[in-house]
Design a protein around this motif. Sequence first.
Motif, PDB file in Angstrom:
ATOM      1  N   GLY A 168       0.768  -1.233   0.000  1.00 31.88           N
ATOM      2  CA  GLY A 168       0.000   0.000   0.000  1.00 31.88           C
ATOM      3  C   GLY A 168       0.799   1.282   0.000  1.00 31.88           C
ATOM      4  N   SER A 169       2.117   1.230   0.035  1.00 30.96           N
ATOM      5  CA  SER A 169       2.927   2.446   0.094  1.00 30.96           C
ATOM      6  C   SER A 169       2.972   3.144  -1.259  1.00 30.96           C
ATOM      7  CB  SER A 169       4.353   2.107   0.550  1.00 30.96           C
ATOM      8  OG  SER A 169       4.378   1.661   1.880  1.00 30.96           O
ATOM      9  N   CYS A 170       3.220   4.454  -1.216  1.00 30.00           N
ATOM     10  CA  CYS A 170       3.393   5.237  -2.427  1.00 30.00           C
ATOM     11  C   CYS A 170       4.853   5.169  -2.858  1.00 30.00           C
ATOM     12  CB  CYS A 170       2.982   6.686  -2.195  1.00 30.00           C
ATOM     13  SG  CYS A 170       1.218   6.915  -1.904  1.00 30.00           S
ATOM     14  N   TYR A 171       5.081   4.563  -3.997  1.00 35.11           N
ATOM     15  CA  TYR A 171       6.441   4.421  -4.505  1.00 35.11           C
ATOM     16  C   TYR A 171       6.725   5.502  -5.543  1.00 35.11           C
ATOM     17  CZ  TYR A 171       7.954   0.024  -2.346  1.00 35.11           C
ATOM     18  OH  TYR A 171       8.371  -0.918  -1.457  1.00 35.11           O
ATOM     19  N   PRO A 172       7.991   5.844  -5.738  1.00 37.86           N
ATOM     20  CA  PRO A 172       8.335   6.844  -6.756  1.00 37.86           C
ATOM     21  C   PRO A 172       8.115   6.298  -8.162  1.00 37.86           C
ATOM     22  CG  PRO A 172      10.322   5.851  -5.879  1.00 37.86           C
ATOM     23  CD  PRO A 172       9.189   5.342  -5.036  1.00 37.86           C
ATOM     24  N   SER A 173       8.078   7.200  -9.136  1.00 33.48           N
ATOM     25  CA  SER A 173       8.051   6.767 -10.532  1.00 33.48           C
ATOM     26  C   SER A 173       9.327   5.979 -10.800  1.00 33.48           C
ATOM     27  CB  SER A 173       7.969   7.974 -11.463  1.00 33.48           C
ATOM     28  OG  SER A 173       6.815   8.730 -11.199  1.00 33.48           O
ATOM     29  N   MET A 174       9.195   4.845 -11.494  1.00 34.55           N
ATOM     30  CA  MET A 174      10.367   4.000 -11.723  1.00 34.55           C
ATOM     31  C   MET A 174      10.429   3.512 -13.161  1.00 34.55           C
ATOM     32  SD  MET A 174      11.008   1.616  -8.363  1.00 34.55           S
ATOM     33  CE  MET A 174       9.309   1.138  -8.092  1.00 34.55           C
ATOM     34  N   LEU A 175      11.628   3.511 -13.699  1.00 29.80           N
ATOM     35  CA  LEU A 175      11.934   2.867 -14.968  1.00 29.80           C
ATOM     36  C   LEU A 175      12.850   1.696 -14.656  1.00 29.80           C
ATOM     37  CD1 LEU A 175      12.117   2.614 -18.071  1.00 29.80           C
ATOM     38  CD2 LEU A 175      13.981   4.292 -18.003  1.00 29.80           C
ATOM     39  N   VAL A 176      12.396   0.491 -14.971  1.00 31.82           N
ATOM     40  CA  VAL A 176      13.169  -0.722 -14.689  1.00 31.82           C
ATOM     41  C   VAL A 176      13.511  -1.372 -16.026  1.00 31.82           C
ATOM     42  CG1 VAL A 176      13.240  -2.889 -13.406  1.00 31.82           C
ATOM     43  CG2 VAL A 176      11.840  -0.980 -12.550  1.00 31.82           C
ATOM     44  N   THR A 177      14.784  -1.585 -16.277  1.00 27.65           N
ATOM     45  CA  THR A 177      15.208  -2.151 -17.559  1.00 27.65           C
ATOM     46  C   THR A 177      15.744  -3.556 -17.373  1.00 27.65           C
ATOM     47  OG1 THR A 177      17.524  -1.408 -17.506  1.00 27.65           O
ATOM     48  CG2 THR A 177      15.876   0.174 -18.272  1.00 27.65           C
ATOM     49  N   GLY A 236      19.019 -12.398 -14.362  1.00 26.37           N
ATOM     50  CA  GLY A 236      17.995 -12.805 -15.307  1.00 26.37           C
ATOM     51  C   GLY A 236      16.958 -11.710 -15.506  1.00 26.37           C
ATOM     52  N   LEU A 237      16.384 -11.657 -16.688  1.00 26.30           N
ATOM     53  CA  LEU A 237      15.382 -10.626 -16.960  1.00 26.30           C
ATOM     54  C   LEU A 237      14.154 -10.801 -16.089  1.00 26.30           C
ATOM     55  CD1 LEU A 237      12.852 -11.847 -18.858  1.00 26.30           C
ATOM     56  CD2 LEU A 237      14.660 -11.900 -20.570  1.00 26.30           C
ATOM     57  N   TRP A 238      13.957 -12.007 -15.546  1.00 26.32           N
ATOM     58  CA  TRP A 238      12.788 -12.243 -14.708  1.00 26.32           C
ATOM     59  C   TRP A 238      12.855 -11.443 -13.402  1.00 26.32           C
ATOM     60  CZ3 TRP A 238      16.375 -15.998 -16.033  1.00 26.32           C
ATOM     61  CH2 TRP A 238      17.291 -16.354 -15.046  1.00 26.32           C
ATOM     62  N   GLU A 239      14.071 -11.054 -12.957  1.00 26.60           N
ATOM     63  CA  GLU A 239      14.170 -10.293 -11.711  1.00 26.60           C
ATOM     64  C   GLU A 239      13.473  -8.949 -11.846  1.00 26.60           C
ATOM     65  OE1 GLU A 239      17.372 -10.272  -9.228  1.00 26.60           O
ATOM     66  OE2 GLU A 239      18.122 -12.250  -9.727  1.00 26.60           O
ATOM     67  N   ALA A 240      13.757  -8.233 -12.942  1.00 25.93           N
ATOM     68  CA  ALA A 240      13.089  -6.949 -13.173  1.00 25.93           C
ATOM     69  C   ALA A 240      11.595  -7.142 -13.368  1.00 25.93           C
ATOM     70  CB  ALA A 240      13.706  -6.266 -14.393  1.00 25.93           C
ATOM     71  N   ALA A 241      11.205  -8.195 -14.123  1.00 24.72           N
ATOM     72  CA  ALA A 241       9.788  -8.433 -14.395  1.00 24.72           C
ATOM     73  C   ALA A 241       9.021  -8.759 -13.109  1.00 24.72           C
ATOM     74  CB  ALA A 241       9.642  -9.569 -15.410  1.00 24.72           C
ATOM     75  N   LYS A 242       9.602  -9.592 -12.247  1.00 23.53           N
ATOM     76  CA  LYS A 242       8.941  -9.942 -10.995  1.00 23.53           C
ATOM     77  C   LYS A 242       8.780  -8.723 -10.087  1.00 23.53           C
ATOM     78  CE  LYS A 242      10.111 -13.659  -8.777  1.00 23.53           C
ATOM     79  NZ  LYS A 242      10.948 -14.702  -8.123  1.00 23.53           N
ATOM     80  N   TRP A 243       9.825  -7.909 -10.038  1.00 23.54           N
ATOM     81  CA  TRP A 243       9.782  -6.703  -9.200  1.00 23.54           C
ATOM     82  C   TRP A 243       8.662  -5.770  -9.656  1.00 23.54           C
ATOM     83  CZ3 TRP A 243      11.709  -3.904  -5.098  1.00 23.54           C
ATOM     84  CH2 TRP A 243      11.647  -2.525  -5.173  1.00 23.54           C
ATOM     85  N   VAL A 244       8.611  -5.491 -10.947  1.00 18.77           N
ATOM     86  CA  VAL A 244       7.602  -4.581 -11.478  1.00 18.77           C
ATOM     87  C   VAL A 244       6.201  -5.140 -11.247  1.00 18.77           C
ATOM     88  CG1 VAL A 244       6.650  -3.592 -13.599  1.00 18.77           C
ATOM     89  CG2 VAL A 244       9.114  -3.515 -13.181  1.00 18.77           C
ATOM     90  N   ALA A 245       6.024  -6.441 -11.482  1.00 20.45           N
ATOM     91  CA  ALA A 245       4.704  -7.051 -11.289  1.00 20.45           C
ATOM     92  C   ALA A 245       4.254  -6.943  -9.833  1.00 20.45           C
ATOM     93  CB  ALA A 245       4.744  -8.514 -11.735  1.00 20.45           C
ATOM     94  N   LYS A 246       5.167  -7.178  -8.910  1.00 20.56           N
ATOM     95  CA  LYS A 246       4.793  -7.138  -7.492  1.00 20.56           C
ATOM     96  C   LYS A 246       4.550  -5.709  -7.024  1.00 20.56           C
ATOM     97  CE  LYS A 246       6.077  -9.103  -3.015  1.00 20.56           C
ATOM     98  NZ  LYS A 246       7.081  -9.912  -2.267  1.00 20.56           N
ATOM     99  N   VAL A 247       5.377  -4.763  -7.495  1.00 18.98           N
ATOM    100  CA  VAL A 247       5.158  -3.360  -7.134  1.00 18.98           C
ATOM    101  C   VAL A 247       3.790  -2.900  -7.624  1.00 18.98           C
ATOM    102  CG1 VAL A 247       5.904  -0.991  -7.607  1.00 18.98           C
ATOM    103  CG2 VAL A 247       7.596  -2.720  -6.988  1.00 18.98           C
ATOM    104  N   ARG A 248       3.445  -3.253  -8.848  1.00 16.75           N
ATOM    105  CA  ARG A 248       2.140  -2.865  -9.390  1.00 16.75           C
ATOM    106  C   ARG A 248       0.984  -3.521  -8.623  1.00 16.75           C
ATOM    107  NH1 ARG A 248       3.473  -3.540 -15.870  1.00 16.75           N
ATOM    108  NH2 ARG A 248       4.610  -1.555 -16.141  1.00 16.75           N
ATOM    109  N   ASP A 249       1.258  -4.693  -8.071  1.00 19.21           N
ATOM    110  CA  ASP A 249       0.199  -5.466  -7.415  1.00 19.21           C
ATOM    111  C   ASP A 249      -0.056  -5.022  -5.982  1.00 19.21           C
ATOM    112  OD1 ASP A 249      -1.690  -7.668  -7.280  1.00 19.21           O
ATOM    113  OD2 ASP A 249      -0.218  -8.683  -6.016  1.00 19.21           O
ATOM    114  N   VAL A 250       0.981  -4.656  -5.231  1.00 22.76           N
ATOM    115  CA  VAL A 250       0.795  -4.463  -3.782  1.00 22.76           C
ATOM    116  C   VAL A 250       0.961  -3.016  -3.324  1.00 22.76           C
ATOM    117  CG1 VAL A 250       1.628  -6.807  -3.388  1.00 22.76           C
ATOM    118  CG2 VAL A 250       3.210  -4.897  -3.110  1.00 22.76           C
TER     119      VAL A 250
END
Length: 603
Positions: A501-510, A538-552
Amino acid sequence: MPTLSWLTLTTCNKTLVSEMTSRMPTKISTPPERWGPWLYYQYIPEGKEYPDLRSGCIIPKLQINGVVSLAWAQDGRTLFYTLSDENQRPYRVLCSQLESDDMENITVFTESDSSFCVDITSTKDGKFITVNSNSRTSSEEGILLVYLIDSAKPLHGLQKVWKRVSGYYLARCCLEDLLLCNWQNIILPSEDSSVQDMDMFDGHLVLFVNKKSLSIVCSIDLPMAIDRKHQVKIEDLNPWFFPLPLYSCSVAPGSNHDFKNSAYRVVVSSPVMPDVVVDYDMSTRRFSVVQQEEVRGFCDTCPPASEQDMNQTLGKQYEKDENVHTSESQRWKDFSAEYCWSVTWTFTRIWSIWGGLDKSWCSDRLSLLDRGWVVAFADVRGSGGDSSWHKAGSRFNKLNSIYDFVSCGNYLIKEGYVHRDQLGAIGHSAGGLLVGATINMYPDLFSAAILKVPFLDVCNTLMDPSLPLTILDYEEFGNPQIQSQFEHILSYSPYDNICQGSCYPSMLVTASFHDSRVISSYAFLHPNYVHLNMCWVGLWEAAKWVAKVRDVTCPHCSSSVILKTNMGAGGHFGEGGRYAQSEETAYDYAFLLKAMGMLKNEE
């Protein structure tokens, strides 16, 4: 993130690319360097991305998979090379007789311990091939095992000359004593200095020294007139300390292949000084500026440093040398009149002279500086520098890196370098771990962040020893299969600590589909061992992070988290070509401008 159209972002990106490419010289040619009877140089034709290596020497083409390093025997017909295992760890040394009928590949050495990597070099005089087995650690307490191969008799086997012990030493041994391993440590270590690298010539020894976080380079005449039974300090050997700019942040050696040469070539750089190629004549103890990187629109109008400025620039750590006289054509140019550069100490180091970050010149940064931005480099504990600084931020001390990064950000705000609502952060690889962990703990510190091919899913990655070079990372982060170490890693692992539920900054993850190797941001202490500091992101690290940030996290803020995946060429450090690299950087800068609400100024 301000809701301006992506069309505006695209327009800004094109503008930035145009600015960056306009500063590039149309074609580039490096100064020739001698290696035996040949002169070598790199040349980038007009409009091309990559350099060509030019010389009159022809090297046979070989198809060898998994090659990490090569070395030629003195006979010119025997090639030694290393191969990597399935985890990309260089572990085997082979040799091949190029002119034989069957081109048989003979195994010379195999390292069975998965916590060690193998590399090979040839001595400067070409008489020996060295086989080195090194631990992954980036501190001065790495473990080194060295074998020699007689280059004149390349198939006569290995001779162990240095046993597997901790620590790096500057030692010497007479050739007749090699079989007895009768080595002598010749330079005493001190509390405030350590030898980082060395190079050897027919009449001179070159040392790279870290002294109180300053990069110092010196030469010592050979042979050394000292008693072999006693160790000495560097100052006792009548060294010549190379004149360097006072705040030079990058001092990189050139190729320096010619054993008989008395000139040592380095490339000196700083955030306000384009790369300067300098030759230091160790016999006459004079130096000359060979070439400086061209920056179109700047260097042609920027005057060279005056004689008085040069004397000040040489560095307060050196006594004035009567041999240091420079003509106008031998003086380097910098942009210190247009752009301010300073070194500041806070509770931790904001900027430092010899650290883990690349603080060399980059003309692309001018696109931010000219728009009023401030660029700061945070050398936190765990980054480069002396071994104690690195240890203070590794393994069980990893949280110190995060606390230092927070201190740096708060310092910049407190001192008025940046408004509290306009602080951004960029982290690459393990630096992405640092930024991600900081955002979890202090989500309101940054308004924008860029995480480039970041190491985020630390626990899961280190729990899988089948991933390339994971085992080698245990020395840096710890082994999560040990309960106490697992709990500590879990306490800061970015993926495992995203705040609900926290407010995170704008992020670009590559991320990059072809990313296979990474040089850890905490592993730049010893230039000779940089190529060993590899791990898989692995590219999955960035993908997992972004998916979880968007989710929680906060639904409104999570819409400003962008995943950008390179599915084509490129690797861990992005596109390698000079134009493609600028395009990637321009996209990053356009994102920052959009995140900070500054794109309206670009319309």
